[in-house]
Design an enzyme around this catalytic site. Structure first.
Site, PDB file in Angstrom:
ATOM      1  N   HIS A 154       0.612  -1.259  -0.033  1.00 37.82           N
ATOM      2  CA  HIS A 154      -0.112  -0.022  -0.002  1.00 37.82           C
ATOM      3  C   HIS A 154       0.742   1.330  -0.065  1.00 37.82           C
ATOM      4  O   HIS A 154       2.139   1.109   0.224  1.00 37.82           O
ATOM      5  CB  HIS A 154      -1.057   0.199   1.268  1.00 37.82           C
ATOM      6  CG  HIS A 154      -0.338   0.145   2.705  1.00 37.82           C
ATOM      7  ND1 HIS A 154       0.238   1.313   3.115  1.00 37.82           N
ATOM      8  CD2 HIS A 154      -0.126  -1.018   3.494  1.00 37.82           C
ATOM      9  CE1 HIS A 154       0.681   0.849   4.310  1.00 37.82           C
ATOM     10  NE2 HIS A 154       0.383  -0.501   4.536  1.00 37.82           N
ATOM     11  N   CYS A 170       3.386  -4.982   6.532  1.00 42.75           N
ATOM     12  CA  CYS A 170       2.765  -4.536   5.422  1.00 42.75           C
ATOM     13  C   CYS A 170       3.925  -3.912   4.599  1.00 42.75           C
ATOM     14  O   CYS A 170       5.008  -3.670   5.083  1.00 42.75           O
ATOM     15  CB  CYS A 170       1.588  -3.516   5.350  1.00 42.75           C
ATOM     16  SG  CYS A 170       0.248  -3.944   5.795  1.00 42.75           S
TER      17      CYS A 170
END
Length: 199
Positions: A154, A170
């Site tokens: 992301h 992440c």
């Protein structure tokens, strides 16, 4: 090399030239990362050795804080590479072979209870169960969900952290990099995550 201006930090120069924090600092060990100084010669580490991994889809080498994206056009394969942030020691980015299972523009972030608790314990205040799209959303404008449950590739609302070991596992990218990558990566694209400090 590029020449630093008075107001430049190494993170400013890194972002302008497609590098992350660790890369630019390792290439310039004698410079102060936050104030290299007017006229300082800043070395740009432009060469990359490809990781030992399949030359397809997305390959992430957490040891170098770098993502490689392979595209096949007929007989030719091209690669585009980007700096990334990875998981902290206690929130490791998962190694292995995964795939992109979903994509979302302007995602809402649903922080797990463990992260909400961590925010309170660290004195950062209350974190809601849902953070809507916008400048306060740490996912940025684009998110790609991986088959490794709970993990995403992301964007970010804090680009200064790209190239550091700062996430909850992440893979975080500069906003302009994820904006370019997002439409190039279809659902079901393979994602291989390796840890290769020596290549």
């Amino acid at each position: 090399y590029v020449t630093a201006r008075y107001e430049d930090t190494l993170t400013d120069i890194a972002r302008q030239h497609g590098f992350g924090y660790e890369e630019i600092v390792r290439a310039n060990p004698r410079l102060d990362p936050w104030l290299p100084g007017e006229g300082a010669a800043v070395r740009l580490p432009r060469r990359n050795v490809l990781p030992a991994a399949p030359l397809e889809g997305v390959v992430v080498n957490i040891a170098e804080y770098r993502l490689y994206f392979y595209r096949r056009n007929g007989r030719e394969t091209t690669v585009t590479t980007f700096p990334i942030s990875i998981g902290r020691m206690d929130w490791a980015t998962p190694l292995g072979r995964w795939q992109v299972t979903a994509k979302q523009k302007d995602p809402t972030w649903y922080p797990p209870e463990s992260i909400r608790r961590e925010h309170l314990e660290d004195g950062r205040g209350f974190l809601p169960k849902a953070v809507p799209p916008g400048p306060e959303n740490p996912l940025g404008r684009y998110a790609m969900r991986l088959s490794a449950s709970g993990y995403l590739i992301h964007g970010t609302n804090k680009p200064v952290g790209v190239g550091m070991q700062v996430t909850h596992g992440c893979i975080r990218m500069y906003p302009e990099d994820i904006e370019w990558l997002f439409p190039q990566v279809p659902v079901a694209t393979p994602v291989t995550i390796v840890n290769q400090p020596y290549k």
